[in-house]
Design an enzyme around this catalytic site. Structure first.
Site, PDB file in Angstrom:
ATOM      1  N   HIS A 125     -33.199 -16.483  10.869  1.00 44.29           N
ATOM      2  CA  HIS A 125     -31.858 -16.356  11.457  1.00 44.29           C
ATOM      3  C   HIS A 125     -30.749 -16.119  10.433  1.00 44.29           C
ATOM      4  O   HIS A 125     -29.570 -16.227  10.756  1.00 44.29           O
ATOM      5  CB  HIS A 125     -31.491 -17.578  12.314  1.00 44.29           C
ATOM      6  N   ARG A 148     -13.219 -14.559   9.863  1.00 47.78           N
ATOM      7  CA  ARG A 148     -13.113 -14.439   8.404  1.00 47.78           C
ATOM      8  C   ARG A 148     -13.679 -13.082   8.013  1.00 47.78           C
ATOM      9  O   ARG A 148     -14.187 -12.359   8.857  1.00 47.78           O
ATOM     10  CB  ARG A 148     -13.940 -15.537   7.746  1.00 47.78           C
TER      11      ARG A 148
END
Lengths: 165, 301
Positions: free
Chosen positions: B32, B89
């Site tokens: 992941h 971000r």
């Protein structure tokens, strides 16, 4: 110059003779013309039969590897005229084997006690580094002769953690 | 069936202008974690890009979001896309967007934070070429990605056309155990995906780090895989590739004879350079071979 070179376990005999800025080689009896330049202390630029190769040398305390492009070879080199003997490994499979820290880290857990019987591949010690915990496994089936790792201690790569007999 | 992870870069100034800057395909993941990213996605056409971009901008506007952000989607085989989450971000993989849009996103972040308007509109944004990024980690692919901190004893870094390298390492530096093992980002850019792949393959073959292990060989393996080259990706792709038997060394693998000859030459040339450092004249180098030597070491830069 004559050398006995072992490449990935296979032995070869190499004769080298300097010839007008290039090199005459005889490898296992076969003649090869080679041009070579040491580009940096550990980087060799080689021209063999019109093909160029970049060879990188990776030398640690216990072994030597050469990279030809992206392929890695394990090398042992011996000058048969030299009186120095080859360096020892960490013991043979039938004797005591040292369990060594492969990288710097911190001992999080010791999984077995001295005198325990262990299987090959059984976890002996857990080392933490870079946000991951990693189990260091016994290299052979046997008895844990000595544990040198203390929980909480910091270790460097190459430090002996345990000895399995 | 595994979906694709495709995300949209957005940028919003504090004066009401929010734009989308194309998508990134981030399906190549291990446990992941993204490992390789590219832009544009092999399956996204201009219409899908526009639709995803408009949804991403709506999401950002609804939250009154400003500055750089990423809206992440999961995409199924029918190319339906579903909102996953938003990263508020600038992300590790932002260079691939910079290369295909020609924009400096970090510079624009500062620009926006300074209260200035975005110097372009959505219509000005053009997607051109193809970029692929590899996250170079200090880990050992032959040992279950065991982290590999330690001292970098030799570093040969790639460069050349279409190669961008955002790196935090240098020869002689010790990679510490305290942080995430990301060493550098290697990005290949080309006119199309095929050229980006070829340039990146060349760069990966030139990249050499000694003293620690890196995952450079993992990317060599991915880039030569037929499914990757065909753009057949989903979030299960890398798991499947790693479960496959390693291909045996191909015909391109050099003969061990080369290694044997090199081993001997290293030993000989070590002693030659040692003796020339001690002041003795270094042997039979003629004027001709000095030129050769210089040319060869220049070519290695």
């Amino acid at each position: 110059m004559v050398y006995e070179v072992t490449v990935d376990g296979k032995p070869h005999r190499l004769e080298l003779e300097s010839a007008e800025g290039a090199w005459k080689c005889r490898l296992d009896g076969r003649e090869i013309n080679v041009d070579a330049v040491l580009a940096r202390p550990d980087v060799l630029s080689l021209l063999v039969d019109g093909r160029s190769y970049e060879i990188k040398r990776e030398q640690t305390e216990s072994d030597l590897h050469l990279w030809v492009g992206s392929t890695r070879f394990a090398i042992e080199l011996r000058d048969p005229r030299s009186l120095r003997s080859r360096r020892d490994g960490t013991g043979d499979a039938s004797g005591p084997r040292k369990l060594v820290a492969p990288m710097p880290g911190r001992i999080v857990r010791v999984l077995v006690m001295e005198k325990s019987k262990v299987e090959a591949g059984q976890g002996i010690v857990v080392v933490e580094a870079m946000k991951m915990q990693n189990e260091i496994k016994s290299p052979k089936k046997g008895v844990v002769q000595k544990i040198l790792a203390a929980q909480g201690a910091t270790v460097n790569a190459g430090d002996v953690l345990a000895i399995v007999e | 069936m595994n979906p694709r992870h495709i995300e949209i870069q957005i940028l919003a100034d504090e004066r009401g202008n929010t734009v989308w800057l194309g998508e990134r395909e981030c399906s190549v993941q291990r446990r992941h974690q993204k490992v390789l990213e590219e832009s544009p996605s092999p399956i996204v056409d201009a219409d899908m890009r526009r639709r995803m971009g408009e949804v991403a901008v709506r999401v950002a506007r609804a939250a009154h979001y400003t500055n750089a952000g990423t809206v992440e989607f999961l995409v199924d085989e029918q190319k339906n896309f579903y909102f996953l989450e938003m990263n508020t971000r600038l992300q590790v993989e932002h260079p691939v967007t910079e290369l295909i849009t020609g924009l400096d996103l970090v510079h624009l972040q500062i620009h926006i934070a300074n209260g200035e308007k975005l110097p372009f509109t959505q219509d000005d944004v053009k997607i051109r070429g193809h970029a692929i990024e590899c996250r170079i980690y200090a880990e050992d692919p032959d040992n279950n990605y065991f982290p590999s901190p330690g001292k970098i004893t030799l570093l040969l870094s790639p460069s050349g056309p279409g190669i961008r390298r955002d790196s935090g390492i240098y020869e002689g530096w010790t990679v510490p155990i305290d942080y995430d093992p990301l060493l550098a980002k290697l990005i290949g850019y080309g006119t199309d995906r095929q050229q980006a792949i070829m340039r990146l393959q060349r760069a990966l073959n030139e990249y050499f780090v000694a003293g620690i292990k890196t995952n450079i060989s993992l990317f060599q393996r991915i880039l030569q895989d037929t499914d990757f080259q065909a753009g057949k990706l989903d979030t299960g792709y890398l798991g499947r590739l790693l479960a496959k038997e390693r291909m045996q060394a191909s015909d391109h693998a050099p003969a061990p004879a080369i290694a044997a000859i090199a081993a001997g030459l290293f030993a000989v040339l070590d002693s030659v350079s040692a003796s020339s450092k001690n002041g003795s004249t270094g042997g039979t180098a003629s004027a001709a071979s000095n030129w050769k030597q210089k040319g060869r070491s220049e070519a290695l830069r």
